[in-house]
Write a protein that holds these residues in place. Structure first.
Motif, PDB file in Angstrom:
ATOM      1  N   GLU A  19      64.722  59.353  69.730  1.00  0.00           N
ATOM      2  CA  GLU A  19      65.912  58.607  69.295  1.00  0.00           C
ATOM      3  C   GLU A  19      65.654  58.035  67.907  1.00  0.00           C
ATOM      4  N   PRO A  20      65.681  58.866  66.858  1.00  0.00           N
ATOM      5  CA  PRO A  20      65.335  58.362  65.524  1.00  0.00           C
ATOM      6  C   PRO A  20      66.189  57.203  65.048  1.00  0.00           C
ATOM      7  N   ALA A  21      67.453  57.164  65.427  1.00  0.00           N
ATOM      8  CA  ALA A  21      68.329  56.081  64.970  1.00  0.00           C
ATOM      9  C   ALA A  21      67.934  54.742  65.585  1.00  0.00           C
ATOM     10  N   GLU A  22      67.238  54.781  66.723  1.00  0.00           N
ATOM     11  CA  GLU A  22      66.851  53.553  67.413  1.00  0.00           C
ATOM     12  C   GLU A  22      65.367  53.235  67.270  1.00  0.00           C
ATOM     13  N   SER A  23      64.603  54.125  66.660  1.00  0.00           N
ATOM     14  CA  SER A  23      63.155  53.936  66.539  1.00  0.00           C
ATOM     15  C   SER A  23      62.814  53.065  65.336  1.00  0.00           C
ATOM     16  N   THR A  24      61.782  52.236  65.513  1.00  0.00           N
ATOM     17  CA  THR A  24      61.337  51.350  64.438  1.00  0.00           C
ATOM     18  C   THR A  24      59.922  51.729  63.999  1.00  0.00           C
ATOM     19  N   TYR A  25      59.498  51.134  62.901  1.00  0.00           N
ATOM     20  CA  TYR A  25      58.136  51.376  62.445  1.00  0.00           C
ATOM     21  C   TYR A  25      57.124  50.803  63.430  1.00  0.00           C
ATOM     22  N   GLY A  26      57.506  49.771  64.164  1.00  0.00           N
ATOM     23  CA  GLY A  26      56.656  49.250  65.231  1.00  0.00           C
ATOM     24  C   GLY A  26      56.447  50.283  66.325  1.00  0.00           C
ATOM     25  N   GLY A  45      53.942  53.475  49.462  1.00  0.00           N
ATOM     26  CA  GLY A  45      52.998  52.470  48.994  1.00  0.00           C
ATOM     27  C   GLY A  45      53.418  51.029  49.208  1.00  0.00           C
ATOM     28  N   ARG A  46      54.563  50.811  49.841  1.00  0.00           N
ATOM     29  CA  ARG A  46      55.056  49.442  50.064  1.00  0.00           C
ATOM     30  C   ARG A  46      55.152  49.159  51.558  1.00  0.00           C
ATOM     31  N   PRO A  47      54.763  47.957  51.974  1.00  0.00           N
ATOM     32  CA  PRO A  47      54.865  47.616  53.394  1.00  0.00           C
ATOM     33  C   PRO A  47      56.324  47.520  53.835  1.00  0.00           C
ATOM     34  N   VAL A  48      56.562  47.941  55.074  1.00  0.00           N
ATOM     35  CA  VAL A  48      57.904  47.850  55.657  1.00  0.00           C
ATOM     36  C   VAL A  48      57.837  46.976  56.902  1.00  0.00           C
ATOM     37  N   PRO A  49      58.917  46.260  57.218  1.00  0.00           N
ATOM     38  CA  PRO A  49      58.926  45.436  58.431  1.00  0.00           C
ATOM     39  C   PRO A  49      58.818  46.312  59.674  1.00  0.00           C
ATOM     40  N   GLU A  50      58.092  45.832  60.668  1.00  0.00           N
ATOM     41  CA  GLU A  50      57.907  46.620  61.890  1.00  0.00           C
ATOM     42  C   GLU A  50      59.196  46.820  62.661  1.00  0.00           C
ATOM     43  N   ASP A  51      60.192  45.960  62.450  1.00  0.00           N
ATOM     44  CA  ASP A  51      61.442  46.111  63.183  1.00  0.00           C
ATOM     45  C   ASP A  51      62.505  46.893  62.397  1.00  0.00           C
ATOM     46  N   ALA A  52      62.132  47.417  61.235  1.00  0.00           N
ATOM     47  CA  ALA A  52      63.069  48.223  60.445  1.00  0.00           C
ATOM     48  C   ALA A  52      63.183  49.625  61.051  1.00  0.00           C
ATOM     49  N   PRO A  53      64.372  50.231  60.999  1.00  0.00           N
ATOM     50  CA  PRO A  53      64.525  51.585  61.536  1.00  0.00           C
ATOM     51  C   PRO A  53      63.749  52.601  60.692  1.00  0.00           C
ATOM     52  N   VAL A  54      63.192  53.590  61.368  1.00  0.00           N
ATOM     53  CA  VAL A  54      62.418  54.625  60.680  1.00  0.00           C
ATOM     54  C   VAL A  54      63.367  55.498  59.865  1.00  0.00           C
ATOM     55  N   GLU A  55      63.090  55.578  58.570  1.00  0.00           N
ATOM     56  CA  GLU A  55      63.893  56.403  57.680  1.00  0.00           C
ATOM     57  C   GLU A  55      63.036  57.399  56.913  1.00  0.00           C
TER      58      GLU A  55
END
Length: 68
Positions: A19-26, A45-55
């Motif tokens: 479910e890519p639309a619902e998956s997060t980096y966490g 090279g930049r940190p992303v929030p763990e609760d952001a959707p995977v893009e």
């Protein structure tokens, strides 16, 4: 969606997201056996929030804590 997860100094994993639309980096961290307290996900090279959707199709994971 397939995401390449490079854990710096430890190897690369191919993670398939059902479910890519619902998956997060966490979720990616959990798939490679890590959690947000011990690692950070980097996109371009930049940190992303763990609760952001995977893009991104490729990420790097930097472990912050390593046993020894």
């Amino acid at each position: 969606m397939r995401v390449t997860v490079e854990v710096v100094g430890e190897g690369t994993h191919a993670v398939e997201l059902d479910e890519p639309a619902e998956s997060t980096y966490g979720d990616l961290l959990r798939e490679v056996g890590l959690n947000r307290h011990e690692a950070s996900v980097l996109v371009d090279g930049r940190p992303v929030p763990e609760d952001a959707p995977v893009e991104a199709e490729s990420v790097r994971v930097l472990r912050l804590i390593k046993g020894g």
